[in-house]
Design an enzyme around this catalytic site. Structure first.
Site, PDB file in Angstrom:
ATOM      1  N   GLU A   1      -7.875  -5.283   4.869  1.00  0.00           N
ATOM      2  CA  GLU A   1      -7.732  -4.988   3.442  1.00  0.00           C
ATOM      3  C   GLU A   1      -6.539  -5.729   2.839  1.00  0.00           C
ATOM      4  O   GLU A   1      -6.591  -6.162   1.684  1.00  0.00           O
ATOM      5  CB  GLU A   1      -7.589  -3.479   3.242  1.00  0.00           C
ATOM      6  CG  GLU A   1      -8.856  -2.713   3.585  1.00  0.00           C
ATOM      7  CD  GLU A   1      -8.658  -1.208   3.617  1.00  0.00           C
ATOM      8  OE1 GLU A   1      -8.944  -0.559   2.601  1.00  0.00           O
ATOM      9  OE2 GLU A   1      -8.217  -0.689   4.673  1.00  0.00           O
TER      10      GLU A   1
ATOM     11  N   ARG B   1     -11.605  15.774   6.191  1.00  0.00           N
ATOM     12  CA  ARG B   1     -12.484  16.109   5.064  1.00  0.00           C
ATOM     13  C   ARG B   1     -13.872  16.489   5.566  1.00  0.00           C
ATOM     14  O   ARG B   1     -14.376  15.903   6.524  1.00  0.00           O
ATOM     15  CB  ARG B   1     -12.594  14.927   4.100  1.00  0.00           C
ATOM     16  CG  ARG B   1     -11.287  14.497   3.487  1.00  0.00           C
ATOM     17  CD  ARG B   1     -11.511  13.332   2.527  1.00  0.00           C
ATOM     18  NE  ARG B   1     -10.245  12.737   2.118  1.00  0.00           N
ATOM     19  CZ  ARG B   1      -9.966  11.445   2.196  1.00  0.00           C
ATOM     20  NH1 ARG B   1     -10.862  10.599   2.675  1.00  0.00           N
ATOM     21  NH2 ARG B   1      -8.801  10.988   1.809  1.00  0.00           N
TER      22      ARG B   1
ATOM     23  N   ARG C   1      -2.558  -2.037  -3.610  1.00  0.00           N
ATOM     24  CA  ARG C   1      -3.764  -1.217  -3.488  1.00  0.00           C
ATOM     25  C   ARG C   1      -3.627  -0.020  -4.421  1.00  0.00           C
ATOM     26  O   ARG C   1      -2.624   0.698  -4.382  1.00  0.00           O
ATOM     27  CB  ARG C   1      -3.930  -0.717  -2.057  1.00  0.00           C
ATOM     28  CG  ARG C   1      -5.148   0.196  -1.906  1.00  0.00           C
ATOM     29  CD  ARG C   1      -5.093   1.015  -0.639  1.00  0.00           C
ATOM     30  NE  ARG C   1      -6.261   1.876  -0.514  1.00  0.00           N
ATOM     31  CZ  ARG C   1      -6.257   3.038   0.120  1.00  0.00           C
ATOM     32  NH1 ARG C   1      -5.153   3.496   0.674  1.00  0.00           N
ATOM     33  NH2 ARG C   1      -7.367   3.750   0.200  1.00  0.00           N
TER      34      ARG C   1
ATOM     35  N   ASN D   1       0.881  -1.172   0.000  1.00  0.00           N
ATOM     36  CA  ASN D   1       0.000   0.000   0.000  1.00  0.00           C
ATOM     37  C   ASN D   1       0.913   1.214   0.000  1.00  0.00           C
ATOM     38  O   ASN D   1       1.427   1.626   1.036  1.00  0.00           O
ATOM     39  CB  ASN D   1      -0.911  -0.013   1.226  1.00  0.00           C
ATOM     40  CG  ASN D   1      -1.919   1.127   1.222  1.00  0.00           C
ATOM     41  OD1 ASN D   1      -1.806   2.072   0.446  1.00  0.00           O
ATOM     42  ND2 ASN D   1      -2.896   1.054   2.101  1.00  0.00           N
TER      43      ASN D   1
END
Length: 396
Positions: free
Chosen positions: A382, A239, A89, A8
């Site tokens: 993941e 965010r 990823r 990743n």
């Protein structure tokens, strides 16, 4: 195949895991930070042992070299045919990639072109792919896209109500993200409940620094909160999530903010950071415990947004077999889980307060015995999902 190396690769960091494909055991894992800075940090773990060193890491090639040295010095060996494949990823696959894909020069070009939709992620993902190609020539590489799981959304879920010709020209639509996590967690949740995946309706809440909700019907994503970019949807660490677009016009016209400043504001200086001064939910909950009213207000905003999406997806799915919390905040923040589902008893959702408050690891049910809709905590993985998809593609 003996092992899959899962990568990743971020703009200034590289996370990795080396996974035995037969047992799915993590043989080693690590984190390389501060790539591109004067002094990087390499942390390598094997079982309960951990080693950390500092060294210059000018680019991703240097980071890969440091990772290989860590394996050489502390094990396990990556020599010979130990690495059967490398899984990566990749954040944005646009509408081009519906499934994990073996890396070719054309795939690299496509990832590069799609960087305009994920400028903070795709270039770094591609740098990791290219560095891995140099470090392990001849080893098959597979890309697993965050967006791929959401390619099953129907048009009414992914279409924005703007001029159709403009949307088509600039490929503007909802793509969704965290797909690898949502896929893994929805499959584990169905198994936990003893339900066939193809007969399940699940609402998955991936709550970390980035956060998203997903409506999963029969193992397929039918709606998700993140949109054209990861900015849309839930309140996140930095965010804003959902926002009236006219706010951007207002800040540009009357606040004098340029495009780059607006991007910085909404992606990096908003969310919990903008509301409280910290993006770490642990700091927020600590402040609430000390009586900080601004932290309490921020948490209320955060959980109210989650509640809106839970209600929305109950409508989209026509009910649910479970609501599932996952990722760093979702798995560990009892206060968040309680706030997100408070007041939903009339919809058949009721937490067991004691079970919710327990600090334990692993898959578990936290709903009350009389709750019509089970509430679960399912840890995401993941890296394991990427390894599984990598093995499947290479074997095919």
């Amino acid at each position: 195949m003996s092992g899959v190396l899962v990568i990743n690769s971020g703009s200034s960091s590289l996370k990795y895991q080396f996974i035995d494909t037969a047992t799915e055991e993590v043989l080693a894992k690590g984190l390389i930070e501060r790539i591109g800075q004067s002094e990087g940090v390499v942390t390598h773990e094997v079982g309960d042992d951990e080693w950390a060193i500092e060294e210059p890491l000018p680019d991703h090639d240097a980071a890969f070299a440091a990772m290989i040295r860590a394996f050489d010095e502390h094990g396990p060996s990556l020599g010979g045919d130990a690495v059967g494949a490398i899984g990566h990823r990749v954040v944005h696959g646009g509408a081009r990639f519906f499934a994990p894909t073996i890396v070719t020069p054309q795939v690299e070009r496509d990832i590069d072109e799609l960087a305009e939709y994920a400028p903070l992620h795709n270039p770094a993902n591609l740098a990791g792919i290219r560095a891995a190609g140099k470090a392990f020539p001849g080893v098959e590489q597979v890309t697993v896209f965050d967006t791929a799981f959401h390619q099953t959304m129907p048009p009414e879920a992914y279409t924005y109500a703007i001029d159709d010709s403009i949307a088509r020209r600039y490929r503007i639509r909802r793509y969704g993200f965290h797909g690898t996590s949502h896929k893994y967690v929805s499959e584990r949740a169905a198994a936990f409940l003893g339900l066939p995946l193809e007969q399940s309706r699940l609402i998955v809440l991936h709550l970390g620094n980035g956060a998203s909700a997903c409506a999963v019907e029969n193992g397929r994503s039918v709606d998700t909160s993140m949109g054209f970019t990861p900015l849309q949807g839930l309140v996140m660490g930095t965010r804003s999530g959902d926002l009236d677009p006219a706010i951007v016009f207002q800040l540009a016209r009357f606040g004098g903010l340029g495009l780059d400043e607006l991007d910085e504001l909404l992606n990096k200086k908003s969310g919990m950071l903008g509301l409280t001064g910290t993006a770490d939910m642990r700091d927020v909950t600590d402040a609430i415990a000390k009586g900080d009213p601004s932290a309490k207000r921020a948490l209320d905003v955060y959980t109210h947004r989650i509640k809106q999406y839970v209600g929305s997806y109950l409508a989209v799915l026509g009910g649910a077999d479970a609501i599932v919390f996952t990722a760093g905040v979702g798995e560990n923040a009892a206060l968040v889980r309680a706030g997100a589902l408070a007041g939903l008893e009339g919809l058949g959702i009721q937490l067991d307060a004691d079970e919710n408050a327990r600090r334990v690891k692993g898959e578990r049910r936290i709903s009350a015995e009389g709750s019509r809709i089970p509430v679960l905590v399912i840890p995401t993985n993941e890296e394991l999902e990427i390894a599984r998809q990598t093995v499947a593609v290479v074997a095919a």
